[in-house]
Design a protein around this motif. Structure first.
Motif, PDB file in Angstrom:
ATOM      1  N   VAL A 141       0.865  -1.182   0.000  1.00 23.41           N
ATOM      2  CA  VAL A 141       0.000   0.000   0.000  1.00 23.41           C
ATOM      3  C   VAL A 141       0.894   1.223   0.000  1.00 23.41           C
ATOM      4  CG1 VAL A 141      -1.777   1.278   1.251  1.00 23.41           C
ATOM      5  CG2 VAL A 141      -1.811  -1.236   1.252  1.00 23.41           C
ATOM      6  N   ASN A 142       0.798   2.028  -1.046  1.00 23.32           N
ATOM      7  CA  ASN A 142       1.679   3.193  -1.199  1.00 23.32           C
ATOM      8  C   ASN A 142       3.151   2.795  -1.068  1.00 23.32           C
ATOM      9  OD1 ASN A 142      -0.595   4.749  -1.568  1.00 23.32           O
ATOM     10  ND2 ASN A 142      -0.544   5.674   0.458  1.00 23.32           N
ATOM     11  N   GLY A 143       3.477   1.629  -1.595  1.00 23.92           N
ATOM     12  CA  GLY A 143       4.866   1.182  -1.596  1.00 23.92           C
ATOM     13  C   GLY A 143       5.335   0.520  -0.315  1.00 23.92           C
TER      14      GLY A 143
ATOM     15  N   VAL B 204      15.512  12.191  -8.882  1.00 27.95           N
ATOM     16  CA  VAL B 204      15.990  12.776  -7.630  1.00 27.95           C
ATOM     17  C   VAL B 204      15.966  11.782  -6.484  1.00 27.95           C
ATOM     18  CG1 VAL B 204      15.633  14.642  -5.961  1.00 27.95           C
ATOM     19  CG2 VAL B 204      15.208  15.045  -8.401  1.00 27.95           C
ATOM     20  N   ARG B 205      14.836  11.118  -6.303  1.00 25.49           N
ATOM     21  CA  ARG B 205      14.670  10.252  -5.135  1.00 25.49           C
ATOM     22  C   ARG B 205      14.616   8.772  -5.518  1.00 25.49           C
ATOM     23  NH1 ARG B 205      12.845  12.258  -0.530  1.00 25.49           N
ATOM     24  NH2 ARG B 205      11.344  10.579  -0.209  1.00 25.49           N
ATOM     25  N   ASP B 206      13.981   8.470  -6.636  1.00 26.97           N
ATOM     26  CA  ASP B 206      13.873   7.092  -7.108  1.00 26.97           C
ATOM     27  C   ASP B 206      14.572   6.980  -8.456  1.00 26.97           C
ATOM     28  OD1 ASP B 206      12.216   7.128  -4.925  1.00 26.97           O
ATOM     29  OD2 ASP B 206      10.442   6.382  -5.970  1.00 26.97           O
ATOM     30  N   PHE B 207      15.447   5.989  -8.607  1.00 28.59           N
ATOM     31  CA  PHE B 207      16.142   5.866  -9.887  1.00 28.59           C
ATOM     32  C   PHE B 207      16.856   4.534  -9.996  1.00 28.59           C
ATOM     33  CE2 PHE B 207      18.818   8.125  -6.847  1.00 28.59           C
ATOM     34  CZ  PHE B 207      20.024   7.430  -6.896  1.00 28.59           C
TER      35      PHE B 207
ATOM     36  N   GLU C  68      22.520  -0.135  -9.480  1.00 30.11           N
ATOM     37  CA  GLU C  68      21.880   0.103  -8.188  1.00 30.11           C
ATOM     38  C   GLU C  68      20.445   0.552  -8.409  1.00 30.11           C
ATOM     39  OE1 GLU C  68      24.026   2.878  -5.785  1.00 30.11           O
ATOM     40  OE2 GLU C  68      25.960   1.852  -6.052  1.00 30.11           O
ATOM     41  N   PHE C  69      19.584   0.212  -7.442  1.00 30.32           N
ATOM     42  CA  PHE C  69      18.226   0.741  -7.448  1.00 30.32           C
ATOM     43  C   PHE C  69      17.961   1.431  -6.124  1.00 30.32           C
ATOM     44  CE2 PHE C  69      13.480   0.145  -7.018  1.00 30.32           C
ATOM     45  CZ  PHE C  69      13.167   1.133  -7.942  1.00 30.32           C
ATOM     46  N   HIS C  70      17.434   2.650  -6.225  1.00 31.61           N
ATOM     47  CA  HIS C  70      17.148   3.448  -5.031  1.00 31.61           C
ATOM     48  C   HIS C  70      15.713   3.965  -5.091  1.00 31.61           C
ATOM     49  CE1 HIS C  70      21.359   3.722  -3.621  1.00 31.61           C
ATOM     50  NE2 HIS C  70      21.652   3.690  -4.909  1.00 31.61           N
ATOM     51  N   SER C  71      15.019   3.878  -3.965  1.00 34.44           N
ATOM     52  CA  SER C  71      13.705   4.502  -3.822  1.00 34.44           C
ATOM     53  C   SER C  71      13.587   5.007  -2.391  1.00 34.44           C
ATOM     54  CB  SER C  71      12.586   3.509  -4.147  1.00 34.44           C
ATOM     55  OG  SER C  71      12.556   2.453  -3.208  1.00 34.44           O
ATOM     56  N   GLU C  72      13.145   6.220  -2.250  1.00 32.81           N
ATOM     57  CA  GLU C  72      13.056   6.849  -0.928  1.00 32.81           C
ATOM     58  C   GLU C  72      11.661   6.686  -0.346  1.00 32.81           C
ATOM     59  OE1 GLU C  72      15.528   8.009   0.650  1.00 32.81           O
ATOM     60  OE2 GLU C  72      17.066   8.310  -0.892  1.00 32.81           O
ATOM     61  N   ASN C  73      11.532   6.999   0.943  1.00 36.61           N
ATOM     62  CA  ASN C  73      10.216   7.054   1.563  1.00 36.61           C
ATOM     63  C   ASN C  73       9.408   8.178   0.944  1.00 36.61           C
ATOM     64  OD1 ASN C  73      10.176   4.950   3.623  1.00 36.61           O
ATOM     65  ND2 ASN C  73      11.840   6.093   4.580  1.00 36.61           N
ATOM     66  N   THR C  74       8.094   8.075   1.048  1.00 32.95           N
ATOM     67  CA  THR C  74       7.205   9.047   0.411  1.00 32.95           C
ATOM     68  C   THR C  74       7.446  10.454   0.940  1.00 32.95           C
ATOM     69  OG1 THR C  74       5.521   7.333   0.129  1.00 32.95           O
ATOM     70  CG2 THR C  74       4.802   9.619  -0.042  1.00 32.95           C
ATOM     71  N   LEU C  75       7.552  11.391   0.025  1.00 31.34           N
ATOM     72  CA  LEU C  75       7.685  12.807   0.357  1.00 31.34           C
ATOM     73  C   LEU C  75       6.515  13.538  -0.267  1.00 31.34           C
ATOM     74  CD1 LEU C  75       9.421  15.097   1.597  1.00 31.34           C
ATOM     75  CD2 LEU C  75      10.541  15.311  -0.631  1.00 31.34           C
TER      76      LEU C  75
ATOM     77  N   HIS D  37       4.687   5.048  -9.571  1.00 34.26           N
ATOM     78  CA  HIS D  37       5.484   4.011  -8.908  1.00 34.26           C
ATOM     79  C   HIS D  37       5.116   2.614  -9.387  1.00 34.26           C
ATOM     80  CE1 HIS D  37       5.541   7.530  -6.218  1.00 34.26           C
ATOM     81  NE2 HIS D  37       6.719   7.110  -5.824  1.00 34.26           N
ATOM     82  N   LYS D  38       4.576   2.504 -10.564  1.00 34.44           N
ATOM     83  CA  LYS D  38       4.117   1.219 -11.085  1.00 34.44           C
ATOM     84  C   LYS D  38       4.338   1.169 -12.582  1.00 34.44           C
ATOM     85  CE  LYS D  38      -0.125  -1.577 -11.297  1.00 34.44           C
ATOM     86  NZ  LYS D  38      -1.545  -1.666 -10.881  1.00 34.44           N
ATOM     87  N   PRO D  39       4.958   0.133 -13.131  1.00 29.43           N
ATOM     88  CA  PRO D  39       5.233  -1.184 -12.550  1.00 29.43           C
ATOM     89  C   PRO D  39       6.663  -1.383 -12.063  1.00 29.43           C
ATOM     90  CG  PRO D  39       5.496  -1.336 -14.906  1.00 29.43           C
ATOM     91  CD  PRO D  39       5.146   0.114 -14.600  1.00 29.43           C
TER      92      PRO D  39
END
Length: 373
Positions: free
Chosen positions: A140-142, A291-294, A341-348, A356-358
């Motif tokens: 739910v919301n990641g 910036v945050r997810d990449f 590398e894969f990076h994803s941050e907490n929701t801002l 954020h899908k798929p």
């Protein structure tokens, strides 16, 4: 830590954050002595058949993967077929085990913690986990809330805190700490919902003496020893998880000079700077937009170009920011390991599921066509 024996029994000494929630049932699940799930798909089939995919100015032939024994004998399945099945409340020190829900291959609906304790053998420095047949509630919301797999014990921190959704065909590595004489890993499938779920995992202990082809380099959360294959984010097709930071490693082929990456299906990683002219469905590159997810692919470029980028996001995988379609990327091989590398941050701020899908699914192929003699 003290407590009851868990959902189906188990060790009381658990890692921090893993608690026991309910009492054991009156009748433990019955299991056979042979693995219940199919073997994990590990190695690709030799490239003598398959489908062609265009990668800019190059074309590659890729094929589906076939299941074989990844550790003890890559040329047969005999070792896999003689390993035991484990489920809730079990403790095992075998090299390779099959961890399943109590009602497998059917679904389980009971709430609580299903705990497996793995006793780590002397000389083992890492444990490989293969998802074979796993269906847990979607995030739910990641965030994995209702049902999730958690791993704890005498291990180094992992780049993914918990797993949920559908991950069949995925794998990850656990790195062991060496400080304890007796080491354990706790696998906890936690369900706070009565929604039916099932799981089938292969868990393999790997000794770091160089004898296993599947011994991963230190610091690699995923490892691909083949010269070509497919890589995807966890729960690909659904929402990818927030707060992920992990390294993906590919073993370099001795004859290769470059590696080609191409999107293998829909692609979407949150992108900043979304305007009418460059909506979230377009490709994003560089730290200005990713910036945050990449997805980090060091020094990737358009074939024969000298302009490189590291960060990729948005709705297409391309070297061109704002691109409406995905295009092949090329990166030079500069060592024995190709590292992503894969990076994803907490929701801002506001979470937008469509951004954020798929997640990502890419195919890689190492090539020698540009090698200088």
């Amino acid at each position: 830590m003290t407590g009851s024996s868990g959902m189906y029994g188990g060790d009381n000494q658990l890692a921090e954050g893993i608690s026991l929630t309910t009492s054991a049932p009156t009748s433990p699940p019955k299991r056979t002595t042979t693995p219940a799930t199919t073997l994990p798909p590990i190695d690709p089939v030799p490239p003598n058949s398959g489908t062609q995919e265009q990668t800019g100015q190059q074309s590659t032939t890729t094929t589906l993967e076939t299941p074989i024994d990844p550790v003890n004998n890559p040329d047969s399945t005999s070792n896999r077929q003689t390993t035991g099945v484990t489920s809730c409340g079990d403790t095992s020190g075998q090299t390779t085990i099959n961890f399943i829900n109590p009602d497998y291959p059917s679904h389980t609906s009971q709430q609580g913690d299903c705990i497996l304790t793995l006793e780590v053998q002397t000389g083992v420095c890492q444990v490989r986990v293969d998802f074979v047949d796993t269906e847990l509630s979607q995030p739910v919301n990641g965030v994995c809330n209702d049902q999730r797999l958690i791993v704890g014990g005498d291990i180094w921190p992992m780049g993914v805190k918990s797993f949920c959704g559908n991950n069949s065909g995925q794998h990850f590595y656990i790195e062991m700490k060496e400080s304890q004489a007796s080491r354990r890993v706790y696998f906890v499938v936690r369900s706070s919902s009565t929604v039916p779920f099932k799981f089938g995992l292969w868990i393999t202990q790997i000794k770091c003496d160089g004898s296993s082809r599947y011994q991963a380099p230190s610091g690699c959360f995923q490892y691909y020893p083949s010269s070509y294959g497919a890589i995807s984010s966890f729960n690909y097709g659904g929402l990818y998880y927030v707060d992920q930071h992990y390294r993906i490693c590919i073993k370099s082929a001795e004859s290769a000079c470059d590696v080609v990456f191409i999107a293998d299906g829909p692609f979407m990683i949150e992108k900043f700077g979304n305007f009418k002219t460059f909506p979230f469905t377009r490709a994003g590159v560089t730290s200005s937009y990713c910036v945050r997810d990449f997805l980090l692919i060091p020094c990737a470029r358009q074939d024969f170009s000298s302009v490189t980028h590291d960060r990729y996001c948005g709705g297409q995988l391309s070297y061109k920011h704002g691109d409406k379609e995905s295009r092949g990327l090329v990166a030079s091989i500069t060592g024995s390991i190709i590292s992503l590398e894969f990076h994803s941050e907490n929701t801002l701020g506001k979470y937008i599921p469509e951004h954020h899908k798929p997640g990502f699914k890419i195919r890689y192929t190492q090539t020698s066509s540009s090698c200088k003699v």
